[in-house]
Design a protein around this motif. Structure first.
Motif, PDB file in Angstrom:
ATOM      1  N   SER A   1      39.764  39.659  42.573  1.00 57.06           N
ATOM      2  CA  SER A   1      39.954  40.153  43.940  1.00 57.06           C
ATOM      3  C   SER A   1      41.013  41.245  43.898  1.00 57.06           C
ATOM      4  N   CYS A   2      40.610  42.490  44.031  1.00 57.06           N
ATOM      5  CA  CYS A   2      41.534  43.611  43.891  1.00 57.06           C
ATOM      6  C   CYS A   2      42.413  43.758  45.130  1.00 57.06           C
ATOM      7  N   THR A   3      43.576  44.362  44.936  1.00 56.70           N
ATOM      8  CA  THR A   3      44.566  44.479  46.005  1.00 56.70           C
ATOM      9  C   THR A   3      44.433  45.761  46.807  1.00 56.70           C
TER      10      THR A   3
ATOM     11  N   GLU B   1      45.792  45.271  37.467  1.00 55.46           N
ATOM     12  CA  GLU B   1      44.417  45.706  37.745  1.00 55.46           C
ATOM     13  C   GLU B   1      44.166  47.093  37.148  1.00 55.46           C
TER      14      GLU B   1
ATOM     15  N   GLU C   1      39.036  48.109  44.300  1.00 55.95           N
ATOM     16  CA  GLU C   1      37.838  47.318  44.585  1.00 55.95           C
ATOM     17  C   GLU C   1      36.587  48.167  44.403  1.00 55.95           C
TER      18      GLU C   1
ATOM     19  N   ASP D   1      34.954  37.965  39.281  1.00 55.40           N
ATOM     20  CA  ASP D   1      35.770  37.076  40.101  1.00 55.40           C
ATOM     21  C   ASP D   1      37.065  37.717  40.578  1.00 55.40           C
TER      22      ASP D   1
END
Length: 639
Positions: free
Chosen positions: A485-487, A460, A492, A483
């Motif tokens: 989905s960050c950790t 990311e 995010e 689309d």
């Protein structure tokens, strides 16, 4: 949408992005000088941030041209060369009859409301007062009264020249089995009108005044207007309230909905005397993604909750579920509000349980699991319930939560061995050769976290940095970034900010202006992002694009493999065959193929002094050719 709206507005060239269908203009619905009217061609809607007007192409034509829905459809159809089919005469005839039936129902509403004010309705008015309903509340809910007479409503409607067929068709009367005159459906009852989403009265609910009546509550029979399984009490007001941020609360009866609404929970609805149907559940989800089901705290209420779980499991999707608020034993929402007010009700709603908790409760409450056979029976029941969920990702998360609850139930008896030397203070004795415990720094390091999460977090960082350094690549990777989905919360926040400012003249500056410089400095300070070609002085945008595409592909392959493994964990006992093995093999192969791309590139290529990549085999062939030429060159004596 921009073509339709373009006839009425002048687009702001500085703020609009025609290539993306992201258009801005002064609003045509109110007077303004700034461009607050927004059209999104990709989603096909318009929205004004000033007057909050919103809709699609049809609604825009309706509002600006002041025409009906069908007229708007015909206008748009003519513009694109489409022919609108003529209306079916039978369909028109049916629509006309529905309109006439609705008019008869409105006459019945007025009759019942007038009857509540008569001397014969004194007992009914006293009952409503005891339930805490003021005269103003009775007016808001259009509550009426049906006297205990056989033809009271029938005679009233006949005096207004209403046809017999319409009275019977609206479900207001029933034909006599003895050859006499038809008799009223509702007699000796308090009347609650039931309206549909369009505001039409489609049915009535009646509460019996006689305690000995076999049917305490009675609904209208199903008619051309009324389908019990496709209707909800108070649906129109609840839809409007949910659109303004109110929770959608599902209660059991009319009085519960009225009590909730009067206490401020205006997004309250109720099914009409039956268990929630699949159609009603879909209606609820169209209003709000996660309705709150407020059930009576008795055995019947819990049984209704369990039936609703079985109905909902196959229909669940990510972001679409139910939460359950169980009332105290022997109470319903009306009782809770009358005894404790809206504060007591809010406390219960705040404690609403997710579906998985109620599913676990159903399978474990009051049961003993003191043998392997009973534990196996529990596992089987839970596995069968979870297998009904169609969404693989959601099914995996349910499996993980059930696994955690199972550990809490069966793992409490296992006492973990106390760490050697614990509680003895600094300098406690420790056996020679015994491994040291982890330091606080090691516990918080990336190495101590799950390897898959750390790997994705690093990827990311590469993606976000690459898009910030070369923002012209946002057009290419916007769908993938949308689309992703960050950790971590920081990643995010950066992802959302990059998407919001994708059309800005200087996206990095716009992101820094929104989030500050700290998130960007933290991102850029990570050592591993030096793999990004864009950070080199002689950066090639194509190399950066390839790098970002590779990281997206590796994240997708890794997540796909993880989903397959979660699926396999759930299916291992019921589908232990070659198909399961093949699926896992394919997922592992896809992940391996995505991961090895960069490694093979390093093996097959080397970097020349000028920074260009050269194929190793071609380099060797070139060297051999040069050596051959040098060896065969004739020797010349210098002059």
């Amino acid at each position: 949408m921009s073509q339709v709206a373009g006839r009425k507005v002048m687009w702001d060239a500085r703020k609009s992005n025609q290539g993306k269908g992201d258009m801005w203009a002064p609003c045509p619905f109110h007077q303004e000088k700034t461009a607050s009217f927004h059209v999104d061609d990709r989603k096909g809607y318009y929205y004004c941030f000033g007057c909050h007007a919103k809709g699609d192409a049809i609604s825009f034509v309706r509002e600006t041209e002041n025409v009906s829905f069908m007229e708007a459809v015909e206008i748009l159809a003519r513009e694109v060369g489409m022919q609108v089919p003529e209306r079916d005469p039978k369909a028109q005839e049916k629509a006309d009859r529905i309109t006439r039936l609705a008019e008869v129902m409105e006459q019945a509403v007025q009759h019942f409301r007038l009857q509540l004010k008569t001397a014969g309705a004194a007992e009914a008015r006293d009952y409503l007062a005891r339930r805490g309903l003021s005269e103003a509340a009775q007016e808001r809910w259009e509550i009426g009264f049906a006297p205990d007479a056989w033809q009271g409503l029938w005679d009233h409607l006949k005096a207004k020249s209403v046809e017999d067929d319409l009275i019977l068709g609206a479900g207001l009367a029933k034909p006599s089995q003895k050859g006499g005159r038809p008799y009223d459906t509702f007699r000796g009852r308090i009347i609650f009108p039931i309206r549909d989403a369009r505001g039409r009265c489609i049915a009535f609910g009646g509460r019996a005044m006689d305690p000995g009546d076999n049917a305490k509550y009675l609904n209208s029979p199903e008619t051309e207007l009324f389908d019990k399984g496709r209707s909800l009490f108070n649906v129109r007001a609840a839809r409007e309230a949910a659109g303004k941020g109110q929770p959608l609360v599902v209660a059991e009866g009319y009085m519960d909905v009225i009590a909730l609404s009067e206490a401020g929970y205006t997004g309250a609805v109720a099914p009409l005397g039956t268990a929630v149907t699949e159609t009603q559940l879909q209606m609820l989800w169209r209003i709000a993604p996660e309705p709150l089901v407020a059930l009576d705290g008795d055995t019947a209420g819990l049984r209704a909750a369990m039936r609703l779980i079985d109905l909902a499991l196959p229909l669940l999707e990510a972001g679409r579920s139910l939460r359950f608020s169980i009332m105290p034993p022997g109470q319903d929402p009306d009782d809770v509000i009358r005894s404790g007010g809206s504060g007591a009700m809010q406390k219960l709603l705040d404690q609403a349980q997710p579906m998985v908790s109620l599913l676990w409760r159903r399978e474990t409450e009051g049961k003993n699991f003191d043998s392997p056979e009973r534990k196996a029976a529990l596992d089987k029941a839970l596995r069968e319930a979870i297998s009904k969920i169609q969404d693989p990702s959601l099914r995996g998360h349910y499996g993980e939560e059930i696994k955690r609850l199972r550990w809490d139930l069966f793992g409490t008896a296992r006492q973990a061995q106390k760490p050697r030397g614990s509680g003895q203070g600094r300098g406690a004795w420790q056996r020679r050769g015994e491994p040291q415990g982890p330091t606080p720094g090691a516990k918080q390091s990336a190495l101590a976290a799950q390897s898959g999460e750390v790997e994705q977090r690093l990827r990311e960082s590469v993606i976000l940095t690459g898009l910030l350094v070369q923002p012209q690549l946002l057009d290419r990777f916007e769908p993938e970034l949308d689309d992703l989905s960050c950790t971590t919360p920081d990643h995010e926040a950066l992802r959302r900010a990059i998407l919001r400012h994708a059309t800005a003249e200087d996206p990095p500056s716009a992101v820094a202006g929104e989030l500050g410089t700290d998130p960007l400095e933290t991102l850029m300070a990570q050592g591993h992002i030096r793999v990004i070609p864009a950070l080199r002085a002689d950066a090639d945008p194509d190399e950066t694009q390839a790098c970002i595409a590779e990281e997206f592909a590796k994240i997708a392959a890794s997540l796909g493999a993880e989903h397959e493994v979660r699926e396999a964990i759930l299916d291992i006992e019921s589908l232990a065959d070659e198909g399961l093995t093949w699926r896992l093999t394919q997922a592992a192969e896809a992940r391996r193929a995505a991961q090895k791309g960069h490694e093979e590139e390093e093996i097959d290529f080397e970097t020349a002094p000028n920074g260009a990549k050269i194929n190793r085999s071609e380099r060797k062939a070139l060297d051999a050719l040069v050596d051959g030429i040098a060896f065969s060159k004739p020797h010349r004596t210098p002059r």
